[in-house]
Design an enzyme around this catalytic site. Structure first.
Site, PDB file in Angstrom:
ATOM      1  N   CYS A   1      -3.531   4.373   9.416  1.00  0.00           N
ATOM      2  CA  CYS A   1      -2.249   3.823  10.103  1.00  0.00           C
ATOM      3  C   CYS A   1      -1.867   5.040  10.963  1.00  0.00           C
ATOM      4  O   CYS A   1      -0.516   4.702  11.521  1.00  0.00           O
ATOM      5  CB  CYS A   1      -1.303   3.665   8.800  1.00  0.00           C
ATOM      6  SG  CYS A   1      -1.680   2.606   7.451  1.00  0.00           S
TER       7      CYS A   1
ATOM      8  N   CYS B   1       8.186   3.617   5.527  1.00  0.00           N
ATOM      9  CA  CYS B   1       7.045   3.252   4.491  1.00  0.00           C
ATOM     10  C   CYS B   1       7.808   2.898   3.294  1.00  0.00           C
ATOM     11  O   CYS B   1       7.167   2.478   2.279  1.00  0.00           O
ATOM     12  CB  CYS B   1       6.240   4.527   4.411  1.00  0.00           C
ATOM     13  SG  CYS B   1       6.995   5.887   4.010  1.00  0.00           S
TER      14      CYS B   1
ATOM     15  N   CYS C   1       0.734  -1.220  -0.166  1.00  0.00           N
ATOM     16  CA  CYS C   1       0.128  -0.067   0.060  1.00  0.00           C
ATOM     17  C   CYS C   1       0.779   1.266  -0.088  1.00  0.00           C
ATOM     18  O   CYS C   1       0.477   2.150  -0.756  1.00  0.00           O
ATOM     19  CB  CYS C   1      -1.014  -0.062   1.260  1.00  0.00           C
ATOM     20  SG  CYS C   1      -2.264   1.407   1.182  1.00  0.00           S
ATOM     21  N   CYS C   2       1.736   1.310   1.051  1.00  0.00           N
ATOM     22  CA  CYS C   2       2.721   2.527   0.963  1.00  0.00           C
ATOM     23  C   CYS C   2       3.653   2.474  -0.566  1.00  0.00           C
ATOM     24  O   CYS C   2       3.944   3.648  -0.968  1.00  0.00           O
ATOM     25  CB  CYS C   2       3.862   2.311   1.904  1.00  0.00           C
ATOM     26  SG  CYS C   2       3.132   2.438   3.595  1.00  0.00           S
TER      27      CYS C   2
ATOM     28  N   CYS D   1      -1.209   8.719   7.000  1.00  0.00           N
ATOM     29  CA  CYS D   1      -2.273   8.436   6.683  1.00  0.00           C
ATOM     30  C   CYS D   1      -3.487   7.998   7.704  1.00  0.00           C
ATOM     31  O   CYS D   1      -2.929   7.449   8.671  1.00  0.00           O
ATOM     32  CB  CYS D   1      -2.456   7.258   5.481  1.00  0.00           C
ATOM     33  SG  CYS D   1      -1.547   7.387   3.988  1.00  0.00           S
TER      34      CYS D   1
END
EC number: 1.8.4.10
Length: 236
Positions: A204, A229, A118-119, A201
């Site tokens: 997170c 990340c 995702c990162c 985000c």
């Protein structure tokens, strides 16, 4: 353009971040250096310092699509305050469509591998686009932030991007950051007043407990020595 890393680190070890920024911007050139801002307190301080040095400085924001609304509000406030516009970079829609369709919207909670995926798509790939246009990037990294940042220096070679990385606040404490914010009336996110000490985000990030380290609220379900990340992981 070649910077002597060791010599510059020694020269500016006891000088102010503003002095260091001034020399680096002059050497690299305004068009070829950019500040990466997540609207953190560190990045807000650097924004204020950098725009004093160079009003036409490049400052960019990676819009992952999952930020707090307060981050976007602060972004607008900061633009009005300092009379500039951020460069904005976002993930590729196709990447997000495939990732969410295949793994769901909350994949980052399932495994470290999926969180890093995702990162990678939301942050690292957009970062690579902007860094392909510069010879150096400015970051708000500080040594005391986390175990993964204890060796950060003022000027480094970023092996991931093959450009220079500039960390003017590397030796500053959190207390010094707040002193500057108060003295210069720098805008900052109200989330800090609610126990947040590092803001990314929304899914997170959470507030931290007393005594917890600065980045304890980021990816809190992971080991502290793994919590990056991908933007700041040095190549061996």
């Amino acid at each position: 353009m070649e910077l002597e890393i060791k010599a510059l680190n020694n020269k500016y070890a006891q000088k102010s971040p503003e002095e260091f920024l001034g020399e680096i911007v002059e050497r690299v050139g305004t068009a070829k250096i950019a500040l990466a801002s997540s609207l953190s307190i560190e990045d807000q301080v650097l924004t204020a310092m950098l725009l004093k040095t160079e009003p036409k400085a490049r400052i960019f924001f990676i819009d992952t699509g999952r930020h707090f609304q307060k981050t976007y509000d602060l972004m607008e406030e900061t633009m009005h305050r300092y009379h500039f516009h951020y460069e904005v970079y976002a993930p590729e829609s196709k990447d997000l469509e495939e990732m969410v369709a295949g793994h769901g919207p909350n994949l980052f909670y399932e495994s470290i591998e999926l969180r890093k995926k995702c990162c990678e798509l939301r942050k690292v790939k957009p970062l690579q686009r902007v860094l392909s246009t510069v010879d150096a990037w400015i970051c708000g990294l500080r040594r005391e932030q986390s175990p993964t940042r204890e060796e950060v220096n003022l000027l480094e070679w970023d092996g991931n991007q093959a450009i220079y990385k500039v960390n003017p606040l590397a030796f500053w404490s959190e207390e010094k950051i707040w002193d500057y914010i108060r003295k210069e009336n720098v805008p900052y996110s109200s989330l800090y007043d609610k126990g947040f000490r590092s803001i990314g985000c929304r899914p997170c990030t959470r507030a931290v407990k007393p005594g917890e380290d600065v980045r304890g609220g980021r990816w809190w379900w992971e080991s502290p020595d793994k919590k990056e990340c991908g933007l700041h992981i040095a190549q061996p």
